[in-house]
Design a protein around this motif. Structure first.
Motif, mmCIF file in Angstrom:
data_model
loop_
_atom_site.group_PDB
_atom_site.id
_atom_site.type_symbol
_atom_site.label_atom_id
_atom_site.label_comp_id
_atom_site.label_asym_id
_atom_site.label_seq_id
_atom_site.Cartn_x
_atom_site.Cartn_y
_atom_site.Cartn_z
ATOM 1 N N HIS A 47 42.114 5.762 56.311
ATOM 2 C CA HIS A 47 41.865 5.852 57.484
ATOM 3 C C HIS A 47 42.857 7.217 57.732
ATOM 4 O O HIS A 47 42.630 7.495 58.947
ATOM 5 C CB HIS A 47 42.298 4.716 58.158
ATOM 6 C CG HIS A 47 42.975 4.622 59.944
ATOM 7 N ND1 HIS A 47 43.872 4.898 60.064
ATOM 8 C CD2 HIS A 47 42.589 3.697 60.207
ATOM 9 C CE1 HIS A 47 44.478 5.105 60.877
ATOM 10 N NE2 HIS A 47 43.588 4.702 62.078
ATOM 11 N N HIS A 77 33.619 1.754 70.360
ATOM 12 C CA HIS A 77 34.739 1.867 68.797
ATOM 13 C C HIS A 77 35.351 0.837 67.591
ATOM 14 O O HIS A 77 35.294 0.155 68.355
ATOM 15 C CB HIS A 77 36.518 1.871 69.699
ATOM 16 C CG HIS A 77 37.825 2.380 69.465
ATOM 17 N ND1 HIS A 77 38.482 3.279 69.538
ATOM 18 C CD2 HIS A 77 38.291 1.759 68.863
ATOM 19 C CE1 HIS A 77 39.840 3.560 69.340
ATOM 20 N NE2 HIS A 77 39.276 2.487 68.380
ATOM 21 N N GLU A 93 45.013 1.345 59.233
ATOM 22 C CA GLU A 93 46.197 1.192 60.035
ATOM 23 C C GLU A 93 47.443 0.697 59.718
ATOM 24 O O GLU A 93 47.440 -0.647 60.068
ATOM 25 C CB GLU A 93 45.751 1.289 61.264
ATOM 26 C CG GLU A 93 46.313 2.590 62.390
ATOM 27 C CD GLU A 93 45.539 2.334 63.714
ATOM 28 O OE1 GLU A 93 44.869 3.492 63.888
ATOM 29 O OE2 GLU A 93 45.681 1.087 64.177
ATOM 30 N N HIS A 113 43.487 8.802 64.364
ATOM 31 C CA HIS A 113 45.303 8.402 64.669
ATOM 32 C C HIS A 113 46.042 8.287 63.463
ATOM 33 O O HIS A 113 46.564 7.638 63.212
ATOM 34 C CB HIS A 113 44.914 6.524 64.887
ATOM 35 C CG HIS A 113 44.719 6.482 66.798
ATOM 36 N ND1 HIS A 113 43.307 6.007 66.515
ATOM 37 C CD2 HIS A 113 45.539 6.675 67.180
ATOM 38 C CE1 HIS A 113 42.923 6.271 68.257
ATOM 39 N NE2 HIS A 113 44.195 6.610 68.502
ATOM 40 N N HIS A 135 36.470 5.649 70.080
ATOM 41 C CA HIS A 135 35.794 6.343 68.537
ATOM 42 C C HIS A 135 34.596 5.768 68.499
ATOM 43 O O HIS A 135 34.159 5.180 68.121
ATOM 44 C CB HIS A 135 37.020 6.126 67.266
ATOM 45 C CG HIS A 135 37.767 5.782 67.372
ATOM 46 N ND1 HIS A 135 38.414 7.033 67.958
ATOM 47 C CD2 HIS A 135 39.088 5.060 67.202
ATOM 48 C CE1 HIS A 135 39.926 6.730 67.822
ATOM 49 N NE2 HIS A 135 40.120 5.724 67.577
ATOM 50 N N ASP A 160 40.233 8.746 60.697
ATOM 51 C CA ASP A 160 40.883 8.595 61.986
ATOM 52 C C ASP A 160 41.733 9.827 62.861
ATOM 53 O O ASP A 160 42.794 10.075 62.282
ATOM 54 C CB ASP A 160 40.862 7.509 62.201
ATOM 55 C CG ASP A 160 41.274 6.494 63.637
ATOM 56 O OD1 ASP A 160 40.935 7.122 64.720
ATOM 57 O OD2 ASP A 160 41.275 5.526 64.154
HETATM 58 ZN ZN ZN Z 1 41.718 5.306 65.742
#
Ligand code: ZN
Length: 495
Positions: A105, A389, A11, A141, A163, A139
């Protein structure tokens, strides 16, 4: 059936001026061959779900490559080149494969390639050809790109924030992949990008405004022709054109159904976009609320969110707390290798004025200087057995010092940044959350599952730093426009 497993996860916070280098991957997760299966098997990560789901189906999981580095600045060009060289070499040496399970990701940015995940997935598709099924987990995100969507046959995203469902999603991906071999109709995916940036403060799946959206997603999932429905919340700290919300719907062969349901979800959310305007809690107001709340109160330091790329050494919140409310007992964990070395020099039981935190170039406040007693020093390893998470079960903070101020506040100083998703970070070292009034947590959602059983109140605080929830404080150059709530959308967007 031999199914390859490939995970390249990062990320990337484009507001952090330091690249993520190959060493950052190698010191976190960088695995080929059987060690990949040994590392993830039995855990709570999506790769654990891949392995378990495949083995339950009687398929053979074939480890290709899994790598992960903690969120930081964009991945350097040299690091991406080396990662892909490893992945492609391992893939070529893996023998005949029937399909692939991938775990990008979804919010990786590289030095020269802003859509890093779309890039390596395209390279992967070129290597294996158009006919091999590729199913992935990303993800929530992620910043979903057209390339990610077009190179994979199907993608599913985590549903939960924090998560805690990563393993389930891994198994969901396996069940979709199996349909390519076991069913007449092949899974098909539709995606829709939505011109909304969802502030990190609003991204909890445990509260509104998302509970209403989750109900709506569940209603779409109840359609028997639908295999999977995902909401992408986006990662607002990557300044890329794809940054923002999106939906992905996988249907059982019926592409029109997938496209219709996906479009309807996007339109439904756009019409309700005004519920996604954040109302951020200032440090001062958070402390006022904390004073009248049952203790301990967990303060989530949104600007110094380690899981979003921040260094986790900011003293901004701690300095305000100790200055404005010196009677309260605080616990905070700060990444500060120099302070750890100094604490080791002072030795267990010794006292001295120590300069703590605030030393990285991105830190928004200077170090906290205080007279402390060194309570303990240890090797910062601990384990977590429950789903938390990130799906991790083993944690390592490097050399770690616990120091105590005159009023009993405790600061944990770590040689490596410490991910705050497990309360074992305190419990395993003899710290009881109940002994503190305030616990400062370097995350927004990642600590919630672990700390909600210890902290009757958890408050998300608008603190400064490279993961500030005040998105107006960042200068975006590449994001798409208009994007709500930065700009109001034209009337036809919601029709
Ligand atoms: Zn995340």
């Amino acid at each position: 059936m031999r199914i390859g497993i490939l995970a390249i996860q990062h990320e990337s916070n484009t507001f952090i001026p330091e690249f993520t280098e190959i060493e950052n991957f190698k010191e976190a997760v960088h695995l080929v061959g059987p060690s990949l299966l040994d590392f993830y098997r039995g855990g709570h990560h999506e790769v654990a779900g891949f392995i378990e789901g495949l083995e339950e189906a009687g398929y053979t999981p074939v480890p290709i490559f899994a790598t992960f580095a903690f969120p930081r600045g964009p991945v350097s060009a040299a690091a991406l080149e080396e990662l892909w060289a490893t992945a492609s070499e391992e893939l070529r040496g893996a023998g005949e494969l029937d399909g692939l399970l991938v775990a990008p990701h979804g919010a990786a940015v590289s030095e020269h390639v802003h859509d890093m995940d779309g890039w390596w997935l395209s390279e992967l598709r070129a290597l294996v050809g158009p006919d091999m099924p590729i199913v992935g987990v990303i993800d929530l995100h992620a910043n979903l790109s057209p390339k990610m969507a077009s190179t994979c046959n199907a993608l599913v995203a985590y549903r939960e924030n924090p998560h805690v469902d990563q393993k389930e999603r891994g198994k969901e991906a396996v069940s979709i992949l199996r349909r390519f071999f076991e069913n007449a109709a092949k899974p098909v995916m539709a995606t829709a990008m939505v011109d909304i940036v969802l502030n990190i403060d609003l991204q909890s799946t445990l509260s509104e405004p998302l509970l209403t959206v989750i109900d709506r997603l569940d209603a779409v999932r109840s359609n028997p022709g639908i295999l999977s429905v995902s909401m992408i919340m986006g990662y607002p700290y990557a300044d890329v054109p794809e940054m923002g919300m999106a939906f992905m719907v996988v249907a059982d062969g019926d592409v029109e159904l997938a496209e219709r349901e996906c479009r309807l979800l996007a339109e439904w959310v756009l019409e309700r976009r005004h519920v996604f305007s954040p109302d951020l809690l200032s440090i001062e107001r958070a402390l006022e609320l904390a004073l009248s709340s049952e203790k301990p109160v967990g303060l989530l330091d949104m600007g110094d969110n380690m899981g979003g790329g921040a260094p986790s050494d900011s003293t901004a919140l701690l300095r305000y707390c100790t200055r404005a409310h010196p009677q309260l007992r605080f616990f905070a964990c700060l990444w500060d290798p120099a302070a750890v070395a100094e604490a080791e020099r002072i030795g267990k039981g010794g006292s001295a004025v120590l300069s703590m935190g605030g030393k990285s170039p991105m830190s928004p406040a200077p170090p906290l200087e205080a007279l402390v007693k060194v309570r303990d020093i240890f090797d910062g390893r601990y384990s977590e057995s429950k789903p938390r998470h990130g799906g991790w079960t083993e944690f390592y903070m490097g050399r770690t010092a616990l120091v105590e101020t005159e009023n009993g506040s405790t600061i944990m100083l770590t040689a490596l940044p410490a991910f705050p998703s497990s309360a074992q970070q305190m419990l395993a070292f003899g710290l009881d959350p109940k002994d503190f009034d305030i616990i400062i947590l370097k995350g927004v959602h990642s600590p919630v599952t672990a700390y909600q059983e210890h902290c009757p109140t958890l408050l998300r605080v608008n603190t400064p730093g490279p993961t500030s929830a005040d998105l107006a404080s960042f200068t975006y150059q590449n994001r798409r426009r208009p994007l709500f709530p930065f700009e109001e959308l034209p009337a036809e967007s919601s029709s």
